[in-house]
Write a protein that holds these residues in place. Sequence first.
Motif, PDB file in Angstrom:
ATOM      1  N   LEU A 186       0.706  -1.310   0.173  1.00  0.00           N
ATOM      2  CA  LEU A 186      -0.041   0.034   0.055  1.00  0.00           C
ATOM      3  C   LEU A 186       0.961   1.174  -0.023  1.00  0.00           C
ATOM      4  N   SER A 187       0.887   1.969  -1.289  1.00  0.00           N
ATOM      5  CA  SER A 187       1.528   3.141  -1.340  1.00  0.00           C
ATOM      6  C   SER A 187       0.678   4.359  -0.768  1.00  0.00           C
ATOM      7  N   CYS A 188       1.479   4.816   0.239  1.00  0.00           N
ATOM      8  CA  CYS A 188       0.826   6.287   1.069  1.00  0.00           C
ATOM      9  C   CYS A 188       1.340   7.430   0.623  1.00  0.00           C
ATOM     10  N   ASP A 189       2.026   7.576  -0.593  1.00  0.00           N
ATOM     11  CA  ASP A 189       2.811   8.922  -0.805  1.00  0.00           C
ATOM     12  C   ASP A 189       1.671   9.374  -1.562  1.00  0.00           C
ATOM     13  N   ASN A 190       2.163  10.936  -1.614  1.00  0.00           N
ATOM     14  CA  ASN A 190       1.114  11.931  -2.306  1.00  0.00           C
ATOM     15  C   ASN A 190       1.471  11.880  -3.870  1.00  0.00           C
ATOM     16  N   PRO A 224      -3.196  -1.559  -3.722  1.00  0.00           N
ATOM     17  CA  PRO A 224      -4.201  -0.601  -3.760  1.00  0.00           C
ATOM     18  C   PRO A 224      -3.895   0.755  -3.825  1.00  0.00           C
ATOM     19  N   CYS A 225      -4.677   1.763  -4.260  1.00  0.00           N
ATOM     20  CA  CYS A 225      -4.137   3.061  -4.152  1.00  0.00           C
ATOM     21  C   CYS A 225      -4.598   3.880  -3.048  1.00  0.00           C
ATOM     22  N   ALA A 259      -4.657  19.230  13.266  1.00  0.00           N
ATOM     23  CA  ALA A 259      -5.662  18.284  13.719  1.00  0.00           C
ATOM     24  C   ALA A 259      -6.454  17.447  12.569  1.00  0.00           C
ATOM     25  N   TYR A 260      -6.639  18.036  11.569  1.00  0.00           N
ATOM     26  CA  TYR A 260      -7.465  17.517  10.509  1.00  0.00           C
ATOM     27  C   TYR A 260      -6.389  16.271   9.820  1.00  0.00           C
ATOM     28  N   THR A 261      -7.034  15.295   9.675  1.00  0.00           N
ATOM     29  CA  THR A 261      -6.050  14.288   8.897  1.00  0.00           C
ATOM     30  C   THR A 261      -7.464  13.515   7.725  1.00  0.00           C
ATOM     31  N   GLN A 262      -6.732  13.021   6.631  1.00  0.00           N
ATOM     32  CA  GLN A 262      -7.682  12.364   6.060  1.00  0.00           C
ATOM     33  C   GLN A 262      -6.935  11.231   5.250  1.00  0.00           C
ATOM     34  N   TRP A 263      -7.425   9.832   5.134  1.00  0.00           N
ATOM     35  CA  TRP A 263      -6.838   8.570   4.530  1.00  0.00           C
ATOM     36  C   TRP A 263      -7.863   7.851   3.740  1.00  0.00           C
ATOM     37  N   VAL A 264      -7.710   7.829   2.435  1.00  0.00           N
ATOM     38  CA  VAL A 264      -8.665   7.062   1.562  1.00  0.00           C
ATOM     39  C   VAL A 264      -7.849   6.011   1.042  1.00  0.00           C
ATOM     40  N   ILE A 265      -8.311   4.539   1.256  1.00  0.00           N
ATOM     41  CA  ILE A 265      -7.690   3.820   0.752  1.00  0.00           C
ATOM     42  C   ILE A 265      -8.566   2.809  -0.012  1.00  0.00           C
ATOM     43  N   GLU A 266      -7.875   2.452  -1.274  1.00  0.00           N
ATOM     44  CA  GLU A 266      -8.831   1.486  -2.195  1.00  0.00           C
ATOM     45  C   GLU A 266      -9.016   0.160  -1.430  1.00  0.00           C
ATOM     46  N   PRO A 274      -6.185  -4.542   8.169  1.00  0.00           N
ATOM     47  CA  PRO A 274      -6.678  -3.848   9.455  1.00  0.00           C
ATOM     48  C   PRO A 274      -8.054  -3.053   9.087  1.00  0.00           C
ATOM     49  N   PRO A 275      -9.003  -3.091   9.972  1.00  0.00           N
ATOM     50  CA  PRO A 275     -10.170  -2.601   9.852  1.00  0.00           C
ATOM     51  C   PRO A 275     -10.135  -0.986   9.883  1.00  0.00           C
ATOM     52  N   PHE A 276      -9.314  -0.164   9.317  1.00  0.00           N
ATOM     53  CA  PHE A 276      -8.903   1.041   9.339  1.00  0.00           C
ATOM     54  C   PHE A 276     -10.188   2.020   9.272  1.00  0.00           C
ATOM     55  N   GLU A 277     -11.291   1.413   8.559  1.00  0.00           N
ATOM     56  CA  GLU A 277     -12.569   2.295   8.572  1.00  0.00           C
ATOM     57  C   GLU A 277     -13.207   2.323  10.045  1.00  0.00           C
ATOM     58  N   GLN A 278     -12.876   1.566  11.072  1.00  0.00           N
ATOM     59  CA  GLN A 278     -13.111   1.639  12.315  1.00  0.00           C
ATOM     60  C   GLN A 278     -12.572   2.789  13.141  1.00  0.00           C
ATOM     61  N   VAL A 279     -11.334   3.372  12.652  1.00  0.00           N
ATOM     62  CA  VAL A 279     -10.690   4.530  13.273  1.00  0.00           C
ATOM     63  C   VAL A 279     -10.564   5.875  12.286  1.00  0.00           C
ATOM     64  N   GLY A 280     -11.679   5.928  11.535  1.00  0.00           N
ATOM     65  CA  GLY A 280     -11.845   7.338  10.436  1.00  0.00           C
ATOM     66  C   GLY A 280     -11.037   7.216   9.369  1.00  0.00           C
ATOM     67  N   ALA A 281     -10.526   6.011   8.770  1.00  0.00           N
ATOM     68  CA  ALA A 281     -10.179   6.015   7.398  1.00  0.00           C
ATOM     69  C   ALA A 281     -11.382   5.709   6.523  1.00  0.00           C
ATOM     70  N   THR A 282     -11.379   5.999   5.109  1.00  0.00           N
ATOM     71  CA  THR A 282     -12.289   5.877   4.286  1.00  0.00           C
ATOM     72  C   THR A 282     -12.043   4.583   3.325  1.00  0.00           C
ATOM     73  N   LEU A 283     -12.783   3.561   3.208  1.00  0.00           N
ATOM     74  CA  LEU A 283     -12.280   2.554   2.117  1.00  0.00           C
ATOM     75  C   LEU A 283     -13.297   2.896   1.052  1.00  0.00           C
ATOM     76  N   SER A 284     -12.601   2.901  -0.269  1.00  0.00           N
ATOM     77  CA  SER A 284     -13.463   3.417  -1.519  1.00  0.00           C
ATOM     78  C   SER A 284     -12.858   2.668  -2.494  1.00  0.00           C
ATOM     79  N   THR A 285     -13.593   2.608  -3.531  1.00  0.00           N
ATOM     80  CA  THR A 285     -13.348   2.150  -4.830  1.00  0.00           C
ATOM     81  C   THR A 285     -12.914   3.246  -5.808  1.00  0.00           C
ATOM     82  N   ASP A 286     -12.882   4.663  -5.373  1.00  0.00           N
ATOM     83  CA  ASP A 286     -12.713   5.532  -6.060  1.00  0.00           C
ATOM     84  C   ASP A 286     -11.959   6.728  -5.513  1.00  0.00           C
TER      85      ASP A 286
END
Length: 498
Positions: A186-190, A224-225, A259-266, A274-286
Amino acid sequence: MSKQEDAGRLSARTLDSLPSSVARPAYELERTQVGIVHIGAGAFHRAHQAVYVDDLLPTHPDWAICAVSLNSHDVRDALRPQDGLYTLALLGRETQFRVIGAIRELLCARDEGASVLSRLAEPAVRLVTLTITEKGYCLAGDDLDVAHPDIAHDLAAPATPRSAIGYLVAGLRARRDSGVAPFTVLSCDNLADNGHRLRRAVLQYATRVDAALAAWIEADVAFPCSMVDSITPATDDALRERVHTALGLADAWPIQREAYTQWVIEDRFCNERPPFEQVGATLSTDIAGYDRSKLRLLNGAHSSLAYLGSLMELDSVGDAMGNLVLAGFVEGLMREHIAPAIALPRGLEPGRYIDAILDRFRNPSIRHRLSQIAWDGSQKLPVRLLSTITESMAQGRSIEALCLPIAAWMQFVRRQAQRGVALVDPMNELLQAVGQGCNGDPLHDVPAFLALGQVFGALADSPAFATALTRAYDVLGDGSPSMVSLAVAAYADVPAAP
């Protein structure tokens, strides 16, 4: 480290001495197990992904992190005596301090390569994440740069890699050979399309090393992206002192972020995740939709503030948001002209997203200079604003307000060039020539800029765009603060509806 020094430094042994105002891990450190290897243990990872993992460990203790630095031993040497613990300062109207315990092992690949490979081969490791910046992928365009010194070394000696690509393939080879399921990468680079670009590089490298291994990776490994977002200012001595005061303990390498943070994972994994969606990440296909929304709404607004605000002689994003006329224009630009024109991803509510962006812009603890945001305008504007203009025209929407920041960039280039100030831009020489040739007449200056095909592309041939841009450039007048203020006020009420 002496016992006296140990007693005055953050570590597992001193956690209980922290004041109640400092949050600490809500789990027992010794009960956690490494399930993630992260390559690139810099500040952004420790401020972003590791915090999500820290939130997850109380209920899922088998997802702790082994943090790997490819070359530098600085993070390892700073945090290993602290048992991997470090302080996160969350910057807002009031700063909050929190100790993060998600990193349970720190390795430097340069002198602990065998340990890195051993950890990658372990069945308990089901996910490998990366924040290595774009250059860490060793790309030449979209392809692997086989002439890169690290890649050339790894191709010649794949069992003792130096690059992130080499370590990934060596780790996957070990798992295939021992019958262990592959880890997800999983690449997490911008980096736009980061998962697909990483997969391509890995497959190109693996094909040169072992064609059968490459076929196995292509069939069985997921890449995943993702999209990440949070401002993380660099650590400095002032932060270390603030942390020392708050904790009553020294921390060799604390970090800070907004304070703001965002992580969207394909949502595409080849092993347990890991169930990252339980701690605020967004699981998406887009992921592309989220990337597009960030580029157009957040970054498009940033660039608008940068050029208009710079002409108004404002210094930072906070200063620009303190100007009610400019702040109102940029808010209207996002709500009325950008959000309605772009295809937003499912699940993203534009009003709430824009509210969050405006709150971030107003954060008094983050001083983001407009001069820095103004860098590389020739590269940024096509994706941040010109793409929205193209889509708005196709939809029959007004582009008048969207043209004002573009005209402000042109005025900014003109001003800097005629003051003899170099632009931080790969097109500096060409832009300097255009700017120095400007005479203030919109009918002369605007066509000179539109001739820059690298910037404007097909829009340069649009009479409607040229007319709207010329009008905006004219309204900005001589680009003085007073003229820009009047122009911003005039354009704040331009309707967007067809």
